[in-house]
Design an enzyme around this catalytic site. Structure first.
Site, short mmCIF file in Angstrom:
data_model
loop_
_atom_site.label_atom_id
_atom_site.label_comp_id
_atom_site.label_asym_id
_atom_site.label_seq_id
_atom_site.Cartn_x
_atom_site.Cartn_y
_atom_site.Cartn_z
CE LYS A 1 14.16 -1.72 -4.34
NZ LYS A 1 14.02 -1.86 -2.71
CE LYS B 1 12.60 7.93 28.99
NZ LYS B 1 11.83 8.72 29.79
CE LYS C 1 13.24 3.52 -5.19
NZ LYS C 1 12.64 4.22 -4.77
CG ASN D 1 7.21 5.72 7.05
OD1 ASN D 1 5.93 5.77 6.49
ND2 ASN D 1 8.11 4.38 6.60
CG PHE E 1 3.60 1.51 -3.80
CD1 PHE E 1 2.97 0.39 -4.03
CD2 PHE E 1 2.70 2.99 -3.83
CE1 PHE E 1 1.55 0.21 -4.14
CE2 PHE E 1 1.95 1.96 -3.97
CZ PHE E 1 1.01 1.22 -3.89
#
Ligand code: C5P
Length: 407
Positions: free
Chosen positions: A342, A289, A338, A210, A324
């Site tokens: 969490k 691969k 969250k 990401n 975060f």
């Protein structure tokens, strides 16, 4: 406390006289150092009278005609004796020389020799301020942990209107006080931080990842180390130099990150999960691969271990857990959801669909959702400044939690 006031050569140098007086009124012994440029704008005698001390001028100043100037080569002694260095006005030239480590006069040499906190109050023409060279120098100085008192907008001596005007002396004096009192408040704390993206391999050459740059997590590690904490930084693949005084453990995948987090958990006081952990991975990675074909292929991905949730379940009651939440909508609601799901003490929420803040940017604008029910928005600032504000709030939160636990 003992403070060095470095005065640069800009028209705002006259305002530094008022700053000198404010610092003296706050009870500090103030040693003024003037650059050659500054002495063109204001006479050293002004500062000598306000501070009751000789003003330091040149590094090699035997030819200095002014009796109020010290002629000694004493930058090392001045660096060791003083608690803080404030530079106002910090000109574009001074910022450039500080950023690049040039030691071409007393003030820049003192800067290099100075081990303590540094506050910079820039002032210059708007175009000089917005120039990418100046902004890059400022970013380097912020990353080094220096506090920058942003210039205000207004009418400038050059006739332009815009940013570049020296902040008010009272504001600069307040920043000096904050900096003098903030330092070393994480001494004795052990802090564990995760940062960056993870890479989940699809075969030996391809992976899913990401856009996380790791800058926020690295800024947190720098801030914690500067404030005296023992810091371990578990980092996904990033292009950032290791922060000074921080133990960096490089990892690649979410599974590796999880293992390293739990290997380092014991004895940790504060855990901050700034990493953008991949949520999915390929559980059986092909050894070779994968060949290109004309046919469509599909990937079946499994969820990665949710490190933060596991930490929320396993942490002991004295460990503070900060997660975060990178969101593209409904930020406050998502952050709070969250926090509860969490079992965190704080969630730092940021919007990641804006260009000017968040992923890859040097700036961030976040909200803090706290276990106490409070939500605190933090103004847009450099990631390093945001990191310091997050630690300020973590320390306050811990006091609040202890107070309620005891009663
Ligand atoms: O639920 P979400 O993934 O958006 O939560 C983000 C927070 O969870 C971040 O603090 C991130 O570091 C953490 N996380 C984690 N393990 C995962 C995914 C996210 O620890 N697999």
């Amino acid at each position: 406390m003992k403070v060095v006031l470095g005065v640069g050569g800009g028209i705002a140098a006259y305002k530094a006289a008022e700053l000198a007086r404010a610092l003296v009124q706050n009870g500090h012994a103030v040693q003024v150092v003037m650059t050659a440029g500054a002495r063109e704008f204001v006479r050293p005698l002004t500062f000598a009278a306000l501070t009751g001390r000789k003003v330091i001028g040149d590094l090699f100043s035997s030819a200095t005609p002014d009796a109020t100037l010290s002629s000694a080569v004493e930058h090392i002694a001045v660096a060791q004796e003083n608690d803080l260095l404030i530079v106002a006005p910090a000109t574009a030239d001074l910022l450039a020389r500080f950023a690049h480590g040039l030691a071409s006069d007393f003030l820049t040499t003192l800067y290099l020799a100075f081990p303590g906190p540094v506050v910079l109050a820039p002032a210059m023409n708007t175009n000089m301020w917005t120039h990418p060279a100046t902004q890059a120098n400022l970013e380097a100085l912020r990353r080094r942990g220096h506090r920058v008192v942003e210039p205000g907008e207004g009418f400038l001596a050059c006739g332009m209107t815009g940013p570049g005007r020296l902040a008010e002396p009272a504001e600069i004096a307040a920043a000096v006080e904050a900096e003098l009192h903030r330092r070393r408040d994480l001494e004795g704390e052990t802090v564990l931080i995760t940062a960056g993206p993870t890479q989940e391999p699809l075969d030996p050459v391809r992976y899913i990842s990401n856009r996380s740059s790791g800058k926020m997590g690295y800024a947190l590690a720098e801030a914690a180390a500067a404030r005296g904490a023992r810091v371990t930084l578990i980092s996904g693949p990033v292009h950032l130099p290791p922060p000074r005084g921080v133990k960096v453990i490089p990892v690649r995948t979410a599974a590796e990150m999880r293992d390293q987090v739990f290997a380092h958990l014991q004895g940790t006081d504060i855990i901050i999960k700034a990493a953008a952990v991949a949520d999915f991975h390929l559980s059986k990675v092909p050894q070779q691969k994968v060949k290109k074909t004309a046919a469509r292929i599909s990937l079946e991905l499994d969820p990665t271990p949710d490190i933060l949730s596991e930490l929320g379940r396993k942490k002991d009651s004295r460990q503070l857990l900060v997660g975060f939440a990178a969101e593209t909508e409904n930020l406050p609601q998502e952050a709070r959801r969250k926090l509860e799901a969490k079992n965190c003490d704080m969630i730092v929420g940021n919007l990641v669909n804006r260009e000017d803040v968040g992923f890859e940017s040097d700036q961030n604008e976040v909200i803090l959702a706290l276990r106490t029910g409070e939500t605190i928005p933090l103004a847009r600032a450099s990631k390093r400044e945001v990191a310091d504000r997050i630690f300020d709030e973590i320390l306050k939160l811990r006091l609040a939690i202890y107070a309620t636990d005891e009663h």
